[in-house]
Design a protein around this motif. Structure first.
Motif, mmCIF file in Angstrom:
data_model
loop_
_atom_site.group_PDB
_atom_site.id
_atom_site.type_symbol
_atom_site.label_atom_id
_atom_site.label_comp_id
_atom_site.label_asym_id
_atom_site.label_seq_id
_atom_site.Cartn_x
_atom_site.Cartn_y
_atom_site.Cartn_z
ATOM 1 N N LEU A 88 0.829 -1.207 0.000
ATOM 2 C CA LEU A 88 0.000 0.000 0.000
ATOM 3 C C LEU A 88 0.866 1.260 0.000
ATOM 4 C CD1 LEU A 88 -2.786 -1.091 2.524
ATOM 5 C CD2 LEU A 88 -2.795 -1.206 0.022
ATOM 6 N N PHE A 89 1.982 1.212 0.736
ATOM 7 C CA PHE A 89 2.938 2.318 0.721
ATOM 8 C C PHE A 89 3.478 2.522 -0.693
ATOM 9 C CE2 PHE A 89 7.561 3.133 0.679
ATOM 10 C CZ PHE A 89 7.585 4.431 1.148
ATOM 11 N N ALA A 96 1.771 8.923 -6.557
ATOM 12 C CA ALA A 96 2.101 10.330 -6.313
ATOM 13 C C ALA A 96 3.270 10.803 -7.169
ATOM 14 C CB ALA A 96 2.419 10.548 -4.834
ATOM 15 N N LEU A 97 4.268 9.919 -7.382
ATOM 16 C CA LEU A 97 5.494 10.339 -8.066
ATOM 17 C C LEU A 97 5.569 9.957 -9.539
ATOM 18 C CD1 LEU A 97 8.442 9.826 -5.544
ATOM 19 C CD2 LEU A 97 7.321 11.936 -6.234
ATOM 20 N N PHE A 98 5.134 8.765 -9.887
ATOM 21 C CA PHE A 98 5.336 8.276 -11.252
ATOM 22 C C PHE A 98 4.730 9.176 -12.334
ATOM 23 C CE2 PHE A 98 6.151 3.512 -10.182
ATOM 24 C CZ PHE A 98 7.445 3.863 -9.795
ATOM 25 N N PRO A 99 3.533 9.762 -12.116
ATOM 26 C CA PRO A 99 2.992 10.632 -13.168
ATOM 27 C C PRO A 99 3.895 11.815 -13.517
ATOM 28 C CG PRO A 99 1.261 10.027 -11.633
ATOM 29 C CD PRO A 99 2.553 9.544 -11.035
ATOM 30 N N ALA A 202 13.871 5.308 -14.800
ATOM 31 C CA ALA A 202 13.179 6.161 -13.828
ATOM 32 C C ALA A 202 12.495 5.323 -12.749
ATOM 33 C CB ALA A 202 12.152 7.039 -14.552
ATOM 34 N N ILE A 203 11.849 4.233 -13.161
ATOM 35 C CA ILE A 203 11.148 3.379 -12.203
ATOM 36 C C ILE A 203 12.136 2.736 -11.222
ATOM 37 C CG2 ILE A 203 9.819 1.232 -11.981
ATOM 38 C CD1 ILE A 203 8.417 1.980 -14.600
ATOM 39 N N VAL A 204 13.261 2.231 -11.724
ATOM 40 C CA VAL A 204 14.248 1.568 -10.872
ATOM 41 C C VAL A 204 14.804 2.537 -9.825
ATOM 42 C CG1 VAL A 204 16.558 0.558 -10.843
ATOM 43 C CG2 VAL A 204 14.899 -0.196 -12.545
ATOM 44 N N VAL A 205 15.143 3.761 -10.221
ATOM 45 C CA VAL A 205 15.711 4.738 -9.289
ATOM 46 C C VAL A 205 14.717 5.089 -8.188
ATOM 47 C CG1 VAL A 205 16.525 7.126 -9.067
ATOM 48 C CG2 VAL A 205 17.315 5.712 -10.972
ATOM 49 N N ILE A 206 13.462 5.313 -8.567
ATOM 50 C CA ILE A 206 12.446 5.676 -7.578
ATOM 51 C C ILE A 206 12.184 4.530 -6.615
ATOM 52 C CG2 ILE A 206 10.018 6.291 -7.268
ATOM 53 C CD1 ILE A 206 10.190 7.824 -9.920
ATOM 54 N N ILE A 207 12.129 3.304 -7.129
ATOM 55 C CA ILE A 207 11.853 2.156 -6.258
ATOM 56 C C ILE A 207 12.984 1.926 -5.267
ATOM 57 C CG2 ILE A 207 11.569 -0.363 -6.239
ATOM 58 C CD1 ILE A 207 9.886 -0.102 -8.739
ATOM 59 N N PHE A 208 14.228 2.127 -5.689
ATOM 60 C CA PHE A 208 15.342 1.988 -4.752
ATOM 61 C C PHE A 208 15.185 2.973 -3.587
ATOM 62 C CE2 PHE A 208 19.561 3.537 -3.374
ATOM 63 C CZ PHE A 208 20.004 2.381 -2.761
ATOM 64 N N THR A 291 4.484 -4.151 -6.754
ATOM 65 C CA THR A 291 3.396 -3.179 -6.788
ATOM 66 C C THR A 291 3.798 -1.918 -7.542
ATOM 67 O OG1 THR A 291 2.605 -3.997 -4.644
ATOM 68 C CG2 THR A 291 1.787 -1.858 -5.365
ATOM 69 N N SER A 292 4.993 -1.402 -7.258
ATOM 70 C CA SER A 292 5.454 -0.179 -7.909
ATOM 71 C C SER A 292 5.646 -0.382 -9.403
ATOM 72 C CB SER A 292 6.769 0.297 -7.282
ATOM 73 O OG SER A 292 6.614 0.538 -5.905
ATOM 74 N N CYS A 293 6.243 -1.510 -9.779
ATOM 75 C CA CYS A 293 6.436 -1.803 -11.209
ATOM 76 C C CYS A 293 5.097 -1.928 -11.922
ATOM 77 C CB CYS A 293 7.241 -3.088 -11.383
ATOM 78 S SG CYS A 293 8.966 -2.967 -10.882
#
Length: 399
Positions: A88-89, A96-99, A202-208, A291-293
């Motif tokens: 859920l986090f 909130a961030l990906f868009p 971009a997705i990998v950096v944010i998820i880390f 979930t993030s991916c």
């Protein structure tokens, strides 16, 4: 070094690079030939998903259910709560961030354009059951085996688990880089590789960054329960974190995680019980990544989603993650059924998920095992309080 000895992540990276290179120069018939192979492997995966669920979830539930005790129940509930919270986090953080980083619908034309390179032929391999049927059967059989103490069935499903795990290790995982190569060959041939790779980075950096924040939240909770500074507690777990980065295996990191949990003040009996158990049932990092991916890909593909959909997805994912085998990429293989059954991911979208997940496999594992230390601290505090209460009750009765 032999190619077979290379880590899976390295093989995936090589497959992506080769797919991008060859996708710009190979003739159309070669892309169609590769898409024929990709289609056959898709069918194999679809066939295997229900078997993976039944073969892995059933013995996992039977193993947990067979171990009675209050501490077991509390640990299982807490591990599941941590896992669901991480999902859920991840959903809240990602939406909130990906868009701001991803172009909505940028890859929406990918599937339509890839039809230019149709496979030469297709072979349908219908699965034995759908995903929900496999999950319900797994729960029924797993709980039944635990409740009725059925050693014959238990032994049979343990052997089925060995067959499924070996199929993943010996068949699926070795072919996976070729599959990814085919996917990126097709993506490059239709001219979409630049948008795909930039979005992946971009997705990998944010998820880390999200995994670090999640660990801070977990240890803040552990620190609040134990009334200790969470930062030194987290710092003491760094050896386990970096060991998991190198091994990409929660099971292989158990000795280090156990030692660091004891160094944080967790009693040896509690640590010896909680750490090995959580190595199997607590997968906050893996759930966060998946979930993030999923959110990132759905934004890129212009697929509709909402919170109720992902709430159900995360809660089911928390269960299927228990079945993740101890092989690189095992968690994402166990999650494919939920991805297709709840979010409606097709084979190409699942291939994207596999690629993204494996690119961050070690970071998710490191988050998992480090979070185990936070759970051990909380369980130890509850255990000490329980012992203290019993002593007080005994003194009160004697007096």
């Amino acid at each position: 070094m032999k190619l077979s000895r290379l880590p899976l992540l390295v093989k995936i990276i090589i497959a992506i690079i080769l797919g991008v290179m060859f996708g710009q120069i190979v003739p159309d018939f070669a892309v169609r030939a590769m898409n024929t192979f990709v289609g056959l492997f898709d069918q194999l995966l679809r066939f295997l998903i229900p078997l993976i669920i039944v073969g892995l979830v059933t013995p996992a539930i039977a193993d947990v259910g067979d171990r009675a005790g209050k501490m077991l129940l509390i640990t299982v509930v807490m591990a599941y709560a941590f896992t669901v919270f991480s999902g859920l986090f991840a959903y809240a953080f990602s939406t909130a961030l990906f868009p701001s980083f991803l172009d909505a619908g940028a890859m929406a034309q990918l599937e339509g354009e890839s039809q230019e390179f149709l496979p030469y032929f297709e072979i349908k391999i219908p699965p034995l059951a759908d995903v929900m049927t496999a999950l319900v059967v797994s729960f029924m059989l797993g709980l039944g085996i635990a409740f009725f103490k059925s050693p014959t069935l238990k032994r049979g499903f343990d052997e089925l688990k060995d067959i499924v795990v070996n199929t993943i290790e010996k068949v699926v995982i070795p072919i996976l880089p070729i599959y990814i190569f085919g996917i990126f060959l097709d993506i490059t041939a239709v001219g979409k590789v630049a948008s795909v790779l930039s979005a992946f980075v971009a997705i990998v950096v944010i998820i880390f960054a999200m995994t670090i924040i999640l660990l801070l939240l977990q240890y803040s909770l552990a620190g609040a329960v134990t009334r200790r500074n969470p930062l030194p507690l987290l710092r003491n777990m760094l050896p386990a974190y970096f060991t998991a980065l190198g091994t990409s295996s929660s099971a292989a990191t158990i000795p280090v995680t156990l030692k660091r949990a004891i160094a944080n003040g967790v009693s040896e009996p509690v640590a010896g019980f909680v750490i090995p158990l959580c190595a199997t049932i607590h997968l906050s990092g893996s759930t966060l990544k998946i979930t993030s991916c999923a959110v990132g890909l759905m934004i890129l593909l212009g697929m509709p989603f909402d919170f109720p959909m992902f709430l159900g997805f995360v809660m089911m994912l928390g269960v299927t993650m228990v079945a993740a085998p101890g092989v690189p990429g095992g968690a994402i293989m166990a999650a494919l059924g939920v991805l297709s059954g709840v979010l409606g991911f097709d084979s190409q979208q699942q291939a994207m998920m596999i690629t993204l997940y494996i690119a961050m496999d070690s970071f998710g594992t490191a988050c998992n095992v480090t979070g185990d230390g936070a759970i051990a601290l909380i369980i130890d505090k509850l255990h000490r309080n329980s012992i203290l209460e019993k002593k007080e009750e005994k003194i009160s009765v004697e007096s």
